[in-house]
Design a protein around this motif. Sequence first.
Motif, PDB file in Angstrom:
ATOM      1  N   ARG A  12       0.840  -1.186   0.000  1.00  0.00           N
ATOM      2  CA  ARG A  12       0.000   0.000   0.000  1.00  0.00           C
ATOM      3  C   ARG A  12       0.888   1.252   0.000  1.00  0.00           C
ATOM      4  O   ARG A  12       2.020   1.219   0.466  1.00  0.00           O
ATOM      5  CB  ARG A  12      -0.948   0.003   1.195  1.00  0.00           C
ATOM      6  N   GLU A  13       0.379   2.314  -0.526  1.00  0.00           N
ATOM      7  CA  GLU A  13       1.118   3.580  -0.549  1.00  0.00           C
ATOM      8  C   GLU A  13       1.267   4.125   0.858  1.00  0.00           C
ATOM      9  O   GLU A  13       0.331   4.082   1.650  1.00  0.00           O
ATOM     10  CB  GLU A  13       0.380   4.607  -1.418  1.00  0.00           C
ATOM     11  N   LYS A  14       2.439   4.637   1.165  1.00  0.00           N
ATOM     12  CA  LYS A  14       2.663   5.243   2.473  1.00  0.00           C
ATOM     13  C   LYS A  14       2.095   6.651   2.476  1.00  0.00           C
ATOM     14  O   LYS A  14       2.108   7.341   1.452  1.00  0.00           O
ATOM     15  CB  LYS A  14       4.160   5.304   2.769  1.00  0.00           C
ATOM     16  N   THR A  15       1.647   7.078   3.641  1.00  0.00           N
ATOM     17  CA  THR A  15       1.156   8.447   3.776  1.00  0.00           C
ATOM     18  C   THR A  15       2.351   9.394   3.817  1.00  0.00           C
ATOM     19  O   THR A  15       3.490   8.967   4.036  1.00  0.00           O
ATOM     20  CB  THR A  15       0.342   8.610   5.077  1.00  0.00           C
ATOM     21  N   ALA A  16       2.098  10.673   3.630  1.00  0.00           N
ATOM     22  CA  ALA A  16       3.164  11.672   3.684  1.00  0.00           C
ATOM     23  C   ALA A  16       3.842  11.660   5.053  1.00  0.00           C
ATOM     24  O   ALA A  16       5.064  11.786   5.161  1.00  0.00           O
ATOM     25  CB  ALA A  16       2.607  13.055   3.378  1.00  0.00           C
ATOM     26  N   ALA A  17       3.058  11.476   6.103  1.00  0.00           N
ATOM     27  CA  ALA A  17       3.614  11.431   7.460  1.00  0.00           C
ATOM     28  C   ALA A  17       4.527  10.214   7.636  1.00  0.00           C
ATOM     29  O   ALA A  17       5.591  10.317   8.256  1.00  0.00           O
ATOM     30  CB  ALA A  17       2.487  11.404   8.488  1.00  0.00           C
ATOM     31  N   GLU A  18       4.130   9.060   7.095  1.00  0.00           N
ATOM     32  CA  GLU A  18       4.959   7.861   7.181  1.00  0.00           C
ATOM     33  C   GLU A  18       6.265   8.050   6.414  1.00  0.00           C
ATOM     34  O   GLU A  18       7.338   7.657   6.879  1.00  0.00           O
ATOM     35  CB  GLU A  18       4.208   6.648   6.634  1.00  0.00           C
ATOM     36  N   LYS A  19       6.184   8.664   5.237  1.00  0.00           N
ATOM     37  CA  LYS A  19       7.385   8.919   4.438  1.00  0.00           C
ATOM     38  C   LYS A  19       8.332   9.868   5.156  1.00  0.00           C
ATOM     39  O   LYS A  19       9.543   9.667   5.164  1.00  0.00           O
ATOM     40  CB  LYS A  19       7.007   9.495   3.074  1.00  0.00           C
ATOM     41  N   GLU A  20       7.777  10.903   5.783  1.00  0.00           N
ATOM     42  CA  GLU A  20       8.607  11.866   6.512  1.00  0.00           C
ATOM     43  C   GLU A  20       9.256  11.216   7.727  1.00  0.00           C
ATOM     44  O   GLU A  20      10.438  11.436   8.003  1.00  0.00           O
ATOM     45  CB  GLU A  20       7.767  13.081   6.931  1.00  0.00           C
ATOM     46  N   LEU A  21       8.518  10.391   8.444  1.00  0.00           N
ATOM     47  CA  LEU A  21       9.064   9.679   9.602  1.00  0.00           C
ATOM     48  C   LEU A  21      10.193   8.746   9.178  1.00  0.00           C
ATOM     49  O   LEU A  21      11.235   8.671   9.834  1.00  0.00           O
ATOM     50  CB  LEU A  21       7.957   8.892  10.316  1.00  0.00           C
ATOM     51  N   GLU A  22       9.998   8.062   8.076  1.00  0.00           N
ATOM     52  CA  GLU A  22      11.033   7.169   7.551  1.00  0.00           C
ATOM     53  C   GLU A  22      12.285   7.962   7.181  1.00  0.00           C
ATOM     54  O   GLU A  22      13.406   7.566   7.499  1.00  0.00           O
ATOM     55  CB  GLU A  22      10.494   6.436   6.317  1.00  0.00           C
ATOM     56  N   ARG A  23      12.092   9.115   6.554  1.00  0.00           N
ATOM     57  CA  ARG A  23      13.217   9.984   6.160  1.00  0.00           C
ATOM     58  C   ARG A  23      13.982  10.478   7.401  1.00  0.00           C
ATOM     59  O   ARG A  23      15.209  10.501   7.407  1.00  0.00           O
ATOM     60  CB  ARG A  23      12.681  11.149   5.335  1.00  0.00           C
TER      61      ARG A  23
END
Length: 135
Positions: A12-23
Amino acid sequence: MIFSKFIKKRHREKTAAEKELERIKIFQKYNGRCAYCGCKLEYKDMKISHLPKRNSFFSEPVIQKSLPACESCYFQTCAFSLEEFRTQIDTTILEYLREDSIYKLAIKYGVIKEIDQPHVFYFETIDAEDNQNEN
């Protein structure tokens, strides 16, 4: 049919918040430093370099495969495998430098000293230290 549903759920596509947390986690992995050369990074300038996957279906989490990188190291890792990049640093770059008269002069007067040993990337040094501390 069941397998295709499993794949859709798994990817599933990650949310913007999930992508930022991963970064942020990737940035913090080596204390805000490039995993290759060790230079200090600005968060906004960080590139994310990906080590090759061993097995894409049963691989480790993304954080384990992603490394923070400065722009110059990032572009080298995009062009070469990790070992090819190491070879570039250890041999090819030195061969070009040795042809330069200013470099020759700097060697002659001791401004630059060449070290004859295989290059170890910053992340390899830090990971080795972490492994020693665990034992």
